[in-house]
Design a protein around this motif. Structure first.
Motif, PDB file in Angstrom:
ATOM      1  N   LEU A 223       0.827  -1.203   0.000  1.00 53.46           N
ATOM      2  CA  LEU A 223       0.000   0.000   0.000  1.00 53.46           C
ATOM      3  C   LEU A 223       0.863   1.256   0.000  1.00 53.46           C
ATOM      4  N   PHE A 224       0.411   2.239  -0.750  1.00 53.53           N
ATOM      5  CA  PHE A 224       1.040   3.547  -0.875  1.00 53.53           C
ATOM      6  C   PHE A 224       2.315   3.528  -1.710  1.00 53.53           C
ATOM      7  N   LEU A 225       2.902   2.344  -1.901  1.00 57.20           N
ATOM      8  CA  LEU A 225       4.180   2.289  -2.602  1.00 57.20           C
ATOM      9  C   LEU A 225       4.042   1.780  -4.027  1.00 57.20           C
ATOM     10  N   ASP A 226       3.560   0.557  -4.181  1.00 55.22           N
ATOM     11  CA  ASP A 226       3.538  -0.062  -5.507  1.00 55.22           C
ATOM     12  C   ASP A 226       2.637   0.724  -6.454  1.00 55.22           C
ATOM     13  N   GLU A 227       3.207   1.158  -7.544  1.00 53.76           N
ATOM     14  CA  GLU A 227       2.472   1.988  -8.497  1.00 53.76           C
ATOM     15  C   GLU A 227       2.019   1.205  -9.710  1.00 53.76           C
ATOM     16  N   ILE A 228       2.863   0.346 -10.226  1.00 51.45           N
ATOM     17  CA  ILE A 228       2.522  -0.374 -11.453  1.00 51.45           C
ATOM     18  C   ILE A 228       2.595  -1.872 -11.195  1.00 51.45           C
ATOM     19  N   THR A 229       1.463  -2.488 -11.170  1.00 55.94           N
ATOM     20  CA  THR A 229       1.380  -3.942 -11.097  1.00 55.94           C
ATOM     21  C   THR A 229       0.524  -4.390 -12.266  1.00 55.94           C
ATOM     22  N   ARG A 230       1.110  -5.125 -13.163  1.00 58.55           N
ATOM     23  CA  ARG A 230       0.425  -5.468 -14.410  1.00 58.55           C
ATOM     24  C   ARG A 230      -0.110  -6.894 -14.348  1.00 58.55           C
ATOM     25  N   VAL A 231      -1.361  -7.041 -14.803  1.00 54.33           N
ATOM     26  CA  VAL A 231      -1.997  -8.347 -14.889  1.00 54.33           C
ATOM     27  C   VAL A 231      -2.413  -8.568 -16.339  1.00 54.33           C
ATOM     28  N   SER A 232      -1.994  -9.669 -16.909  1.00 53.10           N
ATOM     29  CA  SER A 232      -2.347  -9.996 -18.292  1.00 53.10           C
ATOM     30  C   SER A 232      -3.576 -10.912 -18.297  1.00 53.10           C
ATOM     31  N   VAL A 233      -4.570 -10.528 -19.092  1.00 54.87           N
ATOM     32  CA  VAL A 233      -5.806 -11.298 -19.200  1.00 54.87           C
ATOM     33  C   VAL A 233      -5.912 -11.834 -20.631  1.00 54.87           C
ATOM     34  N   SER A 271      -4.579  -5.929 -20.900  1.00 50.51           N
ATOM     35  CA  SER A 271      -3.611  -5.709 -19.830  1.00 50.51           C
ATOM     36  C   SER A 271      -4.208  -4.799 -18.763  1.00 50.51           C
ATOM     37  N   VAL A 272      -4.233  -5.303 -17.525  1.00 50.02           N
ATOM     38  CA  VAL A 272      -4.702  -4.519 -16.390  1.00 50.02           C
ATOM     39  C   VAL A 272      -3.487  -3.942 -15.672  1.00 50.02           C
ATOM     40  N   GLN A 273      -3.459  -2.629 -15.528  1.00 52.45           N
ATOM     41  CA  GLN A 273      -2.344  -1.986 -14.831  1.00 52.45           C
ATOM     42  C   GLN A 273      -2.884  -1.305 -13.588  1.00 52.45           C
ATOM     43  N   LEU A 274      -2.510  -1.814 -12.420  1.00 53.37           N
ATOM     44  CA  LEU A 274      -3.011  -1.279 -11.161  1.00 53.37           C
ATOM     45  C   LEU A 274      -2.118  -0.164 -10.658  1.00 53.37           C
ATOM     46  N   GLY A 275      -2.732   0.943 -10.311  1.00 56.59           N
ATOM     47  CA  GLY A 275      -1.990   2.043  -9.701  1.00 56.59           C
ATOM     48  C   GLY A 275      -1.946   1.886  -8.194  1.00 56.59           C
ATOM     49  N   ARG A 276      -1.425   2.892  -7.517  1.00 63.82           N
ATOM     50  CA  ARG A 276      -1.362   2.831  -6.050  1.00 63.82           C
ATOM     51  C   ARG A 276      -2.761   2.746  -5.474  1.00 63.82           C
ATOM     52  N   ILE A 277      -2.894   1.942  -4.428  1.00 62.01           N
ATOM     53  CA  ILE A 277      -4.200   1.678  -3.848  1.00 62.01           C
ATOM     54  C   ILE A 277      -4.284   2.271  -2.451  1.00 62.01           C
ATOM     55  N   SER A 278      -5.371   2.979  -2.200  1.00 61.91           N
ATOM     56  CA  SER A 278      -5.651   3.514  -0.868  1.00 61.91           C
ATOM     57  C   SER A 278      -6.631   2.582  -0.178  1.00 61.91           C
ATOM     58  N   ALA A 279      -6.148   1.808   0.785  1.00 58.44           N
ATOM     59  CA  ALA A 279      -7.001   0.834   1.464  1.00 58.44           C
ATOM     60  C   ALA A 279      -6.292   0.344   2.721  1.00 58.44           C
ATOM     61  N   LYS A 280      -6.974  -0.520   3.442  1.00 56.13           N
ATOM     62  CA  LYS A 280      -6.384  -1.176   4.596  1.00 56.13           C
ATOM     63  C   LYS A 280      -5.766  -2.502   4.151  1.00 56.13           C
ATOM     64  N   VAL A 448      -5.264  10.340  -6.531  1.00 53.83           N
ATOM     65  CA  VAL A 448      -6.023  10.717  -7.734  1.00 53.83           C
ATOM     66  C   VAL A 448      -5.150  10.568  -8.964  1.00 53.83           C
ATOM     67  N   LYS A 449      -3.927  11.029  -8.897  1.00 55.16           N
ATOM     68  CA  LYS A 449      -3.030  10.962 -10.054  1.00 55.16           C
ATOM     69  C   LYS A 449      -2.605   9.534 -10.356  1.00 55.16           C
ATOM     70  N   ASN A 450      -2.655   8.657  -9.366  1.00 57.07           N
ATOM     71  CA  ASN A 450      -2.182   7.301  -9.571  1.00 57.07           C
ATOM     72  C   ASN A 450      -3.299   6.276  -9.363  1.00 57.07           C
ATOM     73  N   GLU A 451      -4.516   6.680  -9.743  1.00 54.86           N
ATOM     74  CA  GLU A 451      -5.641   5.766  -9.601  1.00 54.86           C
ATOM     75  C   GLU A 451      -5.492   4.590 -10.546  1.00 54.86           C
ATOM     76  N   THR A 452      -6.317   3.592 -10.373  1.00 55.38           N
ATOM     77  CA  THR A 452      -6.240   2.383 -11.188  1.00 55.38           C
ATOM     78  C   THR A 452      -6.326   2.715 -12.675  1.00 55.38           C
ATOM     79  N   LYS A 453      -5.363   2.261 -13.428  1.00 52.55           N
ATOM     80  CA  LYS A 453      -5.339   2.508 -14.859  1.00 52.55           C
ATOM     81  C   LYS A 453      -5.365   1.164 -15.591  1.00 52.55           C
ATOM     82  N   LEU A 454      -6.052   1.117 -16.708  1.00 51.01           N
ATOM     83  CA  LEU A 454      -6.118  -0.120 -17.474  1.00 51.01           C
ATOM     84  C   LEU A 454      -5.725   0.153 -18.916  1.00 51.01           C
ATOM     85  N   ASN A 455      -4.812  -0.664 -19.413  1.00 47.93           N
ATOM     86  CA  ASN A 455      -4.380  -0.534 -20.813  1.00 47.93           C
ATOM     87  C   ASN A 455      -5.194  -1.468 -21.677  1.00 47.93           C
ATOM     88  N   TYR A 456      -5.494  -0.994 -22.884  1.00 48.86           N
ATOM     89  CA  TYR A 456      -6.293  -1.802 -23.820  1.00 48.86           C
ATOM     90  C   TYR A 456      -5.399  -2.470 -24.835  1.00 48.86           C
TER      91      TYR A 456
END
Length: 456
Positions: A223-233, A271-280, A448-456
């Motif tokens: 949390l708060f650190l990892d910015e780009i985590t890519r998942v291939s579907v 391709s799913v690209q996850l941005g930084r996540i605000s959560a517990k 806000v700037k690093n919300e979840t982003k998804l590549n097509y």
């Protein structure tokens, strides 16, 4: 010449007088009483002449609409079972079919007569029922043959091309859903099946043949650190071992607002690209849900069949933080820290941070540097002593050694009448409070700037 002119004048006066005395055309009976004939549907259109210069066309259209409304009574009574099969609304399909029928049978409509009064215009038309049903059956048989061929073609082609055939088959069937639409399937077998039930069953089976796989199936995120985590579907048609392009998928989880759409490319990959996540910190399932097919996206009947899911395990971990802080008041380190305890409380509350004693075991290194200084001497005893505090907060990714979150606090003023040292302490207390506000503002912007982003 004068005599000739006089004769013409008398003649025109006579004609005018004659026409003026001629009684108006009597109202025909049909404008008040609809004809009763079991062989025809009749329609009468009535409009005000004040409706515009196209009042004739409007009256004609109203006559056609009246014929259509009589046909719709028959259609509505006959199509209940078919509508239940496709989970549709009777009025929706009735409207569609009436429009389709009237466009189709317009050449068969007889325009009988019109009547014009001072203020109104009437238009009368009729449609022969025998002609209507004969032509309807002819068109139904043509549609059945076309649909049978579409089904045969779809069976031997790729998933994407098959969707085109099913779409065209649906549009061929749709105008004839006021009675069961039976087709031969497989073609040449002699077996007749309900077309609506069959297309529903086949599309469902084709969907069941889709395999949606994700790589990796589980991901760990700090949390708060990892910015780009890519998942291939990847989407594959198992029946033919072919990749499926243009599939619309939804990636979502239980996290609020955590939902985005992705579409597979020509290789059947999204391709799913996850941005930084605000959560517990928690472990949750992210779902990849087959939303709809691009080819069929405008047809609600098919979208209701698009049920296919797979999951991704998301393990959200607390960031391990190593703190390196300096709090200096007028050139001297203070032993009873003021800003650091507040910062630790803020990090624990807002980021679920875990603090470690060694930098090498940390995910994030946070450097805090706050210092006070005197910019000018006290003017006299009637004025307080003024001290200013300045601070910098810097977050560093231990693995990459990159700074990714930082901000400065400047010229936070503290005052005291008796001691510069106390004035410095007060400026540090103020900077500690200011840290809370600015940190939260920066944090919101950061996510806000690093919300979840998804590549097509």
């Amino acid at each position: 010449n004068d005599f000739i002119m006089l004769k013409r004048s008398v003649l025109f006066s006579f004609i005018y007088l004659f026409l003026g005395c001629t009684p108006p055309n009597p109202e025909p009976l049909w404008i008040h009483q609809q004809a009763q004939n079991i062989d025809y549907w009749y329609g009468i259109g009535l409009v005000m002449k004040s409706d515009g210069i196209d009042y004739r066309e409007k009256a004609q259209q109203k006559a056609l609409d009246e014929i259509g409304s009589q046909i719709s009574i028959y259609i509505s009574s006959e199509m209940t079972s078919e509508i239940q099969e496709i989970n549709g609304r009777i009025d929706e399909f009735t409207d569609y079919m009436i429009q389709s029928r009237m466009e189709t049978f317009l050449p068969e409509v007889e325009f009988l007569e019109t009547y014009s009064s001072k203020d109104h215009f009437y238009f009368r038309a009729r449609l022969n029922k025998t002609q209507y049903y004969a032509e309807l059956e002819k068109r139904r048989q043509n549609a059945i043959q076309t649909v049978e061929q579409y089904f045969a073609n779809a069976e031997t082609t790729s998933f994407v091309d098959a969707l085109d055939y099913y779409k065209e088959a649906w549009f061929e069937m749709k105008p004839f859903l006021d009675s069961p639409f039976y087709i031969e399937s497989p073609l040449g077998s002699g077996n007749k099946k309900n077309g609506v039930a069959l297309i529903k069953s086949i599309v469902k089976n084709r969907i069941n043949d889709i395999q949606i796989s994700v790589d990796p199936p589980a991901i760990n995120m700090i949390l708060f650190l990892d910015e780009i985590t890519r998942v291939s579907v990847t989407c594959v048609d198992l029946k033919r071992n072919e990749k499926i392009p243009e599939l619309s998928l939804i990636f979502k989880s239980s996290l609020p607002g955590f939902e985005q759409e992705i579409i597979t490319n020509d290789e059947g990959i999204a391709s799913v690209q996850l941005g930084r996540i605000s959560a517990k910190p928690q472990s949750i399932n992210g779902m990849i849900h087959l939303k709809k097919f691009k080819t069929l996206s405008d047809i609600a009947f098919f979208n209701s069949l698009s049920e296919k899911n797979t999951s991704i395990e998301l393990n959200l971990e607390s960031p391990k933080i190593y703190l390196e802080t300096e709090e200096i008041n007028l050139g001297n380190k203070i032993s009873d820290l003021i800003v650091t305890p507040n910062l630790k409380s803020l990090l624990a509350e807002k980021m679920s941070a875990v603090f470690v004693d060694q930098e090498k075991t940390a995910d994030i290194k946070i450097m805090l540097d706050v210092r006070t200084s005197i910019k000018s001497k006290q003017i006299n005893s009637n004025y307080p002593m003024i001290v200013y505090a300045n601070g910098n907060l810097n977050f560093i990714n231990v693995k990459t050694e990159e700074s990714y979150f930082n901000f400065a606090l400047q010229n936070i003023k503290g005052a005291d009448f008796s001691s510069y040292n106390i004035a410095g302490i007060r400026s540090l207390e103020k900077i500690s409070k200011a840290l809370n506000k600015i940190f939260m503002e920066k944090l919101d912007t950061f996510y806000v700037k690093n919300e979840t982003k998804l590549n097509y």
